[in-house]
Design an enzyme around this catalytic site. Structure first.
Site, PDB file in Angstrom:
ATOM      1  N   LEU A  43       1.534  -1.300  -0.509  1.00 34.17           N
ATOM      2  CA  LEU A  43       0.192   0.018  -0.132  1.00 34.17           C
ATOM      3  C   LEU A  43       1.042   1.262   0.102  1.00 34.17           C
ATOM      4  O   LEU A  43       0.297   2.174  -0.209  1.00 34.17           O
ATOM      5  CB  LEU A  43      -0.946  -0.282   1.380  1.00 34.17           C
ATOM      6  N   ARG A  44       2.094   0.850   0.541  1.00 34.07           N
ATOM      7  CA  ARG A  44       2.601   1.869   0.867  1.00 34.07           C
ATOM      8  C   ARG A  44       1.706   2.995   2.169  1.00 34.07           C
ATOM      9  O   ARG A  44       1.901   2.494   2.278  1.00 34.07           O
ATOM     10  CB  ARG A  44       3.011   3.373  -1.107  1.00 34.07           C
TER      11      ARG A  44
ATOM     12  N   ASP B 294       0.829  -9.326  -4.896  1.00 33.27           N
ATOM     13  CA  ASP B 294       1.807  -8.581  -4.668  1.00 33.27           C
ATOM     14  C   ASP B 294       1.591  -6.933  -5.443  1.00 33.27           C
ATOM     15  O   ASP B 294       2.669  -6.376  -6.397  1.00 33.27           O
ATOM     16  CB  ASP B 294       2.811  -9.643  -5.553  1.00 33.27           C
TER      17      ASP B 294
ATOM     18  N   HIS C 106       4.929 -15.837  -3.871  1.00 35.05           N
ATOM     19  CA  HIS C 106       4.723 -14.842  -5.129  1.00 35.05           C
ATOM     20  C   HIS C 106       5.910 -16.253  -5.246  1.00 35.05           C
ATOM     21  O   HIS C 106       6.688 -16.071  -6.057  1.00 35.05           O
ATOM     22  CB  HIS C 106       4.992 -13.482  -5.199  1.00 35.05           C
TER      23      HIS C 106
HETATM   24  O1  DOR Z   1       8.007  -6.695  -8.436  1.00 36.10           O
HETATM   25  C1  DOR Z   1       8.020  -6.503  -6.813  1.00 36.10           C
HETATM   26  N1  DOR Z   1       7.753  -5.515  -6.458  1.00 36.10           N
HETATM   27  N2  DOR Z   1       8.362  -7.226  -5.657  1.00 36.10           N
HETATM   28  C2  DOR Z   1       9.112  -7.179  -4.207  1.00 36.10           C
HETATM   29  O2  DOR Z   1       9.519  -7.450  -3.664  1.00 36.10           O
HETATM   30  C3  DOR Z   1       8.627  -6.071  -4.005  1.00 36.10           C
HETATM   31  C4  DOR Z   1       7.898  -5.177  -4.806  1.00 36.10           C
HETATM   32  C5  DOR Z   1       7.722  -3.823  -4.145  1.00 36.10           C
HETATM   33  O3  DOR Z   1       7.785  -3.401  -3.173  1.00 36.10           O
HETATM   34  O4  DOR Z   1       7.712  -2.314  -4.703  1.00 36.10           O
HETATM   35 ZN    ZN Z   2       5.680  -7.986  -2.424  1.00 36.12          ZN
END
Ligand code: DOR
Ligand code: ZN
Length: 343
Positions: free
Chosen positions: A16-17, A245, A173
């Site tokens: 979600l950031r 993800d 994933h």
């Molecule tokens: O593609 C990805 N993005 N894989 C991850 O493990 C982290 C994620 C991200 O936080 O952007």
């Molecule tokens: Zn992730």
């Protein structure tokens, strides 16, 4: 079939950031009742107190009427205090702990370099029955990026499970046939599957031009691996369930000479999954994958409410989601979407 009623799905892996980005993307998870929120913020969510503060920020950003329930994770570091993890889980605040090998992916610099240094935490997690979610890739620069998941199983995961057979592990994933095969034989384990790994192969990323919005980690693999992932998803084996993800980045950070990893799939995830399961002749297995198996692994009851998916005229999702942190480009499944969630 043109209508499909499912128990409310859960998304057992989402990014979600924070701040303006979070406020912009949170509504796109509205169809999910429960979401497992990843802790790889800058700085990461390491302690119970940090998870409580992050959860409060998520709830404050939730649009009125959206009842998505955030389930929190802690970011495992070599300085993590076992007692803090156990207390955070016992209070119901935290659902799982996330292991990022240091340097494996976005914001993983504070992750684990030496697994021996986190053994006291992992032992306490066995005792307290707290699941460990694992980003399963080695970071050894000598290992080819397409092999990093398979090598992780041999070098890290299998030895860890032999040391701690009671540890409940989610291999996040999964992208390879090796990952699927490993899980099929593993007691007390589960694996999440993403939308992009079920739909795409590395040709979609690289053939005919480089498509940065298909770049994620673990990176897309060859089509034979996608076939193994699809077979696992539709198998009805409860070890395999949905974790999108969904990983938003500002479009400018993806369309760059060194672009960030992550596909922003939340807005189209359920429509895409209905498409995949229909292609596999397995629409009757979709509910287990999206709504039952993950909850069972996390020892939670299935959601009581239902959603309806409807198949109709093809629709085109918006290309971009505007957020206060800049536009985010949506995952383009590359097919005409016919399924949609009835709002
Ligand atoms: O593609 C990805 N993005 N894989 C991850 O493990 C982290 C994620 C991200 O936080 O952007
Ligand atoms: Zn992730």
């Amino acid at each position: 079939m043109t209508r499909l009623a499912l128990r409310r799905p859960d998304d057992w892996h989402v990014h979600l950031r924070d701040g303006a980005m979070m406020a912009g993307v949170l509504p796109d998870s509205r169809h999910f009742r429960r979401i497992l929120v990843m802790p790889n913020l800058v700085p990461p969510v390491v302690t119970g107190a940090e998870a409580a503060a992050y959860r409060a920020r998520i709830l404050a950003a939730m649009p009125p009427g959206q009842d998505t329930e955030p389930h929190m994770t802690l970011y495992l570091t070599e300085a993590t205090d076992p007692a803090d993890v156990v207390a955070a889980a016992a209070s119901g605040l935290v659902t799982a702990v996330k292991l990022y090998p240091a340097g494996a992916t976005t914001n993983s610099a504070s992750g684990v370099r030496d697994i021996d240094r986190v053994m006291p935490v992992l032992e306490a997690m066995v005792e307290a029955d707290i699941p460990l979610c694992v980003h399963g890739e080695v970071t050894d620069p000598a290992v080819d990026i397409f092999d990093r998941e398979a090598v992780f199983l041999d070098r890290v995961l299998d030895p860890l499970r032999r040391r701690l057979p009671g540890l409940r592990v989610v291999l996040e994933h999964i992208t390879t046939a090796e990952g699927v095969a490993y899980l099929r034989g593993a007691e007390g384990m589960a694996g999440t599957l993403t939308v992009q790994h079920l739909m795409l192969s590395r040709n979609d990323l690289l053939a005919g031009g480089i498509r940065p919005h298909y770049y994620c980690l673990p990176v897309l693999k060859r089509a034979s691996h996608r076939a193994a992932l699809r077979a696992a998803a539709v198998s009805g084996d409860p070890r395999f369930f949905l974790g999108t993800d969904s990983a938003p980045h500002p479009t400018a950070a993806k369309e760059s000479a060194c672009g960030c990893a992550g596909c922003y799939t939340a807005p189209v995830a359920l429509a895409c999954l209905a498409h995949v399961f229909e292609e596999e002749g397995a629409l009757d297995r979709l509910e287990g994958f999206t709504s039952l198996f993950g909850a069972a692994f996390y020892r939670l009851p299935p959601n009581e409410a239902r959603i309806t998916l409807e198949k109709g005229a093809p629709w085109t999702p918006p290309r971009r989601r505007a957020t206060g942190a800049g536009p985010v480009t949506l995952f383009d499944p590359g097919i005409a979407l016919e399924w949609r969630v009835v709002e």
